[in-house]
Design an enzyme around this catalytic site. Structure first.
Site, mmCIF file in Angstrom:
data_model
loop_
_atom_site.group_PDB
_atom_site.id
_atom_site.type_symbol
_atom_site.label_atom_id
_atom_site.label_comp_id
_atom_site.label_asym_id
_atom_site.label_seq_id
_atom_site.Cartn_x
_atom_site.Cartn_y
_atom_site.Cartn_z
ATOM 1 C CE LYS A 52 14.832 18.328 17.187
ATOM 2 N NZ LYS A 52 16.189 17.728 17.219
ATOM 3 C CB ALA A 68 16.467 12.053 14.666
ATOM 4 C CG ASP A 69 16.544 15.773 20.349
ATOM 5 O OD1 ASP A 69 16.797 16.846 19.759
ATOM 6 O OD2 ASP A 69 16.837 15.567 21.539
ATOM 7 C CB THR A 70 21.275 12.774 19.722
ATOM 8 O OG1 THR A 70 20.924 12.047 18.539
ATOM 9 C CG2 THR A 70 22.347 12.014 20.487
ATOM 10 N N GLY A 105 16.342 9.465 19.846
ATOM 11 C CA GLY A 105 14.950 9.151 19.579
ATOM 12 C C GLY A 105 14.620 9.466 18.138
#
Length: 191
Positions: A52, A68-70, A105
């Site tokens: 991203k 960011a990623d969850t 992350g």
């Protein structure tokens, strides 16, 4: 001066950056979130965060880009955003009365440096009744959230215990992020 760009349209990430006093702009990353063959949930979230941020950094190389990623995991099963109400209900039934992990992350990209990190938080749910699950799913709140719940919203009533960073579960480990930004000569603690 280098700007900070958030490569996300998440209202929760936007709110957390605002609360911490981090000056930023938003350019939503158009990257298709695909999970390849990774060895761990931490690898997945850091890779997606990096994808991203990289997509936005291509056209903004003079600035600092945050991605960011969850994801939510339970017994090695990845629980992303539900595709419909039935899937949301299934996820909540799976998490009822159990402990699961939330991984977020983060990738920070600048012209001269890239930093990635993740936070892992354990969340334990109370036993949920079918009525509680149905009412929550009907509210539509879980439909755009990994694991089908928002800890900062109505989903908070399901949480019995949390071990780790609450804000990471919301979508951005803001305390760690502010510390990592110091590597890029960004210090919002004195603003």
């Amino acid at each position: 001066m280098r700007k900070i760009i958030l490569a996300s349209g998440s209202p929760r990430r936007k709110e957390l950056l605002e609360l911490a006093g981090v000056p930023f702009e938003i350019i939503v990353s158009e990257v298709e979130e695909t999970i390849g063959a990774y060895s761990s949930p931490s690898d997945i979230v850091m890779s997606l965060a990096l994808q991203k941020a990289s997509a936005v950094a291509e056209n903004n190389s003079d600035h600092i880009v945050l991605g960011a990623d969850t994801i939510v995991t339970y017994e090695s099963r990845i629980l992303g955003k539900p595709s419909n109400k039935a899937e949301a209900k299934e996820m909540l039934q799976l998490l009822s009365g159990k402990t699961h992990e939330v991984y977020t992350g983060v990738a920070i990209i600048a012209k001269d440096k890239t930093v990635t990190f993740y936070e892992r938080t354990e969340v334990t749910f109370w036993e949920l009744t079918e009525e509680e699950i149905d009412a929550y799913v009907a509210s539509k709140e879980p439909l755009d959230k990994a694991g089908s719940y928002g800890i900062q919203g109505k989903g908070s009533i399901f949480v019995q215990h949390i071990q780790g960073d609450y804000y990471s579960v919301v979508g951005l480990p803001i305390s760690r992020l502010v510390r990592e930004l110091k590597q890029f000569n960004i210090d919002v603690t004195h603003a």
